[in-house]
Design an enzyme around this catalytic site. Structure first.
Site, PDB file in Angstrom:
ATOM      1  CE  LYS A  58      -3.823  -2.498   2.466  1.00 28.25           C
ATOM      2  NZ  LYS A  58      -4.683  -2.892   3.223  1.00 28.25           N
ATOM      3  CD  GLN A 102      -3.528  -3.973   7.040  1.00 32.90           C
ATOM      4  OE1 GLN A 102      -3.318  -3.331   6.337  1.00 32.90           O
ATOM      5  NE2 GLN A 102      -4.386  -5.850   6.391  1.00 32.90           N
ATOM      6  CG  ASP A 125      -9.162   0.524   4.828  1.00 31.56           C
ATOM      7  OD1 ASP A 125      -9.269   0.223   3.303  1.00 31.56           O
ATOM      8  OD2 ASP A 125      -8.674  -0.668   5.671  1.00 31.56           O
TER       9      ASP A 125
END
Ligand code: NAP
Length: 298
Positions: A58, A102, A125
């Site tokens: 990422k 995460q 997200d």
């Protein structure tokens, strides 16, 4: 007389990602001329091997597209309160437009609480309940990256969902449920299947579009697919040889479907790409907001 099996067209997630990332790079350059460098903060707690690979990818994707990115790594023993304080600091950091924590988090940390601590304006997200609610009522927000990527893949083949029957296998909050809402928003008739679905094959055989998001190999085989259906494979599993594979029996289903996504090289790269898209979108919204306030020079 034998008939030659047809071969589905591959929807290439790598090629599509490349195009979309070039667009992100263009939008990033344009935003820089407005005095804003889009920034993503990725927070990793603990040493989960897969998570380490994901966050590295990422961060690299960000820098390749010209975005600013920060990787914050913490020990697995980090107290929840400390993580919440870091999220709050990032919420208030003007150089950061997107925050990604995460998952999974260590067991002593309440992941839901942490996600809810992220400002919805930086929730790239798309996991915050505000983002989920916005998707449900069709308001602007951030769409979760994986189903968003699937929608882009359908768009890339010019697929009109109106009046089509879409079957989503899996009902997780991050893939199955938002996927169903996105398909619904595009006027598909949607069926959501899960582990308690009585006859999965009876459902999938009716589908014009199938999205498999289960996490089990061969959940979808050729006998379960209507000829000409479009099949998107979200699953990430390992085969007996340890090779990455999806939920779909790719070789078999390819002989029945009109279009299919491979694993690897399908939905996976699209997920990171849509994270970049959400981050540039967040930065553009913030730049516009600040310009309206007259706080930044043009
Ligand atoms: P998850 O939270 O474990 O959800 C799996 C879903 O599959 C659940 O809704 C479950 O039903 C359903 N299910 C399980 N067995 C089933 C069966 N035999 N028939 C029908 N449905 C069944 O997983 P997830 O986070 O959504 O992820 C799904 C897969 O996608 C995993 O392989 C994951 O690694 C992969 N993934 C890939 C990406 C990517 O970027 N490519 C991103 C995210 C996830 P219940 O709700 O009844 O338990």
């Amino acid at each position: 007389m034998t008939t030659t099996p047809t071969k589905a067209q591959i929807i290439d997630g790598v090629a599509l990602s490349k195009q979309l990332r070039e667009d992100v790079a263009r939008r990033t350059a344009a935003l820089k001329t407005r005095g804003v460098t889009p920034g993503l903060a990725v927070v990793l707690v603990g040493d989960n091997q897969a998570s380490q690979v994901y966050v590295r990818n990422k961060v690299k994707a960000c820098s390749d597209a010209g975005l600013h990115s920060v990787l914050e790594k913490y020990d697995a023993s980090m107290p929840e309160a400390e993580l919440l304080a870091r999220v709050e600091a990032l919420n208030n950091d003007p150089a950061i437009h997107g925050i990604l924590v995460q998952l999974p988090l260590p067991a002593h940390i309440d992941a839901h609480k942490v996600i809810e601590a992220i400002s919805p304006t930086k929730d790239v997200d798309g996991f915050h309940v505000a983002s989920a609610g916005a998707l449900m009522v069709g308001q602007p927000g951030f769409w979760p990256c994986t189903p968003y990527g699937c929608m882009k893949m359908l768009e890339s083949i010019g697929y009109d969902l109106r009046g089509k029957h879409a079957v989503v296998i899996g009902r997780s909050n991050i893939v199955g449920k938002p996927m169903a809402l996105m398909l619904l928003q595009k006027n598909a008739t949607v069926t959501v299947c899960h582990s308690a679905t009585a006859n999965l094959k009876a459902m999938t055989l009716q589908a014009d579009v199938i999205v498999a998001a289960v996490g089990k190999r061969n959940v979808l085989t050729a006998d379960m697919v209507k000829p000409g259906a479009v099949v998107l494979d979200v699953g990430m599993n390992r085969d007996d040889a340890g090779k990455l594979c999806g939920d779909v029996d790719f070789a078999g289903v390819s002989t029945v479907a009109s279009h299919i996504t491979p694993v690897p090289g399908g939905v996976g790269p699209m997920t990171i790409t849509m994270l970049l898209v959400n981050t540039i979108e967040a930065a553009e919204r913030e730049a516009t907001r600040l310009e309206k306030l007259g706080n930044i020079s043009k």
